[in-house]
Design an enzyme around this catalytic site. Structure first.
Site, short mmCIF file in Angstrom:
data_model
loop_
_atom_site.label_atom_id
_atom_site.label_comp_id
_atom_site.label_asym_id
_atom_site.label_seq_id
_atom_site.Cartn_x
_atom_site.Cartn_y
_atom_site.Cartn_z
N ARG A 125 -16.95 24.56 -12.30
CA ARG A 125 -16.89 24.30 -11.03
C ARG A 125 -15.68 23.49 -10.50
O ARG A 125 -15.34 23.49 -9.42
CB ARG A 125 -18.47 24.01 -10.54
CG ARG A 125 -18.64 23.67 -9.06
CD ARG A 125 -17.90 24.68 -8.30
NE ARG A 125 -18.42 26.29 -8.62
CZ ARG A 125 -18.03 27.26 -7.94
NH1 ARG A 125 -16.82 26.97 -7.07
NH2 ARG A 125 -18.43 28.40 -8.35
N LYS A 160 -4.64 15.55 8.97
CA LYS A 160 -5.96 15.84 8.95
C LYS A 160 -6.32 16.56 7.90
O LYS A 160 -6.60 17.73 7.61
CB LYS A 160 -6.19 16.81 10.36
CG LYS A 160 -5.85 16.06 11.73
CD LYS A 160 -5.89 17.13 12.78
CE LYS A 160 -5.38 16.48 14.28
NZ LYS A 160 -5.48 17.31 15.22
N LYS A 192 2.32 6.92 19.56
CA LYS A 192 1.50 7.86 20.48
C LYS A 192 0.97 7.22 21.67
O LYS A 192 1.24 5.93 21.87
CB LYS A 192 0.30 8.52 19.48
CG LYS A 192 0.70 9.19 18.41
CD LYS A 192 -0.49 9.89 17.76
CE LYS A 192 -0.64 10.88 18.34
NZ LYS A 192 -1.95 11.75 17.63
N GLU A 221 5.44 10.69 20.62
CA GLU A 221 4.85 11.70 21.32
C GLU A 221 5.30 11.72 22.63
O GLU A 221 5.20 10.90 23.32
CB GLU A 221 3.54 11.55 21.24
CG GLU A 221 2.51 12.66 21.65
CD GLU A 221 0.89 12.28 21.49
OE1 GLU A 221 0.41 12.95 20.54
OE2 GLU A 221 0.40 11.45 22.22
N ASP A 242 3.92 17.54 22.74
CA ASP A 242 2.44 17.76 22.72
C ASP A 242 1.87 18.63 23.84
O ASP A 242 2.06 18.12 25.05
CB ASP A 242 1.77 16.51 22.65
CG ASP A 242 0.33 16.57 22.24
OD1 ASP A 242 0.07 17.50 21.33
OD2 ASP A 242 -0.63 15.79 22.58
#
Length: 313
Positions: A125, A160, A192, A221, A242
């Site tokens: 597993r 992410k 950002k 960004e 973006d």
């Protein structure tokens, strides 16, 4: 803590992916996964150890149950070795019939593993979880890479990722034909909207990064053409465009390209499109002239590739 490795056999690493996964990272990750499954080392598998004699030997086939692109086979040998060390049994021998980065078909045998059956079943597993997860990411990435072939643009990953598995998932992106962006918050600065608000302006944020960390590349960004040009003037090395509709994206790319090589701006500014990108729009977005399409779904939403470990009767 990872087990010692005296007498470990030399096994071919089934990968042509560069850069490869760090061996120390593999050992630590496998050890943590086995602790999770078996309990603290050496741990136990109450079913396998009760029903199968330690002396029993056999062969198991690692098989693809669906078509896809492989990644994560490099964890197999380490998983077998660590399980064998925990049980005090010999390492199984692994013969690989495929390598990371290969496209495979349903039913294809990827590896043959021969040794103590207890080791094979206890390791099953953990090695499947890691290899199936990585192969799912590689398979999703390969679909984007195929769609972008010939456009001049590449698919990029993001941060992410699954906590603890970032190195594996970014390796899997490379196996699928994609490109890694930054590995974390430490290697590339990404300014950002919240950073701009906190610093007071794009220019102030860029200057602050340059002054504090002069060795890192700076990405900014931008949501509009005006913001992109402001970031360019502030000294950004590359731009993240973006959530721009395709016509606005093309307009922004053209405006940036027109400024390249002038007034201290680099001869080529790298441009990345991101936000709500889908595979059916990939070529349309690439045609706007960006260098990269950044796709978080490669790692946060890719389903696993179904792999199985079957004992040979």
């Amino acid at each position: 803590m990872t087990p010692d490795r005296p007498g470990r056999p030399v096994l071919a690493q089934p990968s042509a992916v560069e850069p490869g996964l760090d061996a120390g990272w593999i050992a630590r990750t496998v050890a943590a996964a086995l602790d999770e499954d078996l309990g603290a080392a050496p741990g136990r598998d109450v079913t396998t150890q009760a029903t199968i004699p330690a002396s029993s030997t056999g062969t198991a086939a690692l098989v693809a149950r669906a078509p896809g692109t492989l990644a994560g086979l490099v964890v197999v040998a380490e998983t077998l070795h660590q399980v064998a060390a925990r049980l005090g049994l010999p390492d199984p021998e692994a013969t690989f019939h495929a390598q990371d980065g290969d496209a495979v078909e349903r039913g294809q045998v990827l590896a043959s593993l021969t040794g103590p059956v207890q080791v094979l079943l206890v390791a099953e597993r953990t090695l499947l979880n890691l290899a199936s997860r990585a192969s799912g990411v590689a398979t999703a990435t390969a679909a984007w890479a195929r769609e972008l072939a010939g456009t001049g643009a590449q698919v990029l990953d993001t941060r992410k990722t699954t906590p603890g598995l970032r190195a594996l998932e970014k390796y899997a992106v490379r196996a699928g034909g994609g490109t890694n962006k930054r590995m974390g918050l430490h290697d590339v600065a990404m300014i950002k909207d919240n950073h701009v608000v906190a610093a007071g302006s794009v220019g102030a944020a860029v200057r602050a990064v340059r002054a504090t960390f002069p060795d890192v590349a700076i990405q900014v960004e931008a949501d509009t053409t005006a913001q992109a040009l402001e970031a360019l003037d502030a000294g950004a090395d590359f731009l993240l465009l973006d959530n721009m509709p395709t016509p606005v994206l093309a307009e922004t790319v053209a405006a940036v390209r027109a400024r390249q090589g002038r007034d201290g701006i680099p001869a080529h500014v790298e441009l990345e499109a991101t936000g709500n990108l889908t595979l059916d729009r990939a070529r349309e977005v690439a045609a706007a002239g960006v260098d990269y399409l950044s796709v978080g779904a490669l790692t946060h939403s890719a389903p696993i590739l179904d792999l199985a470990l079957d004992l040979v009767p």
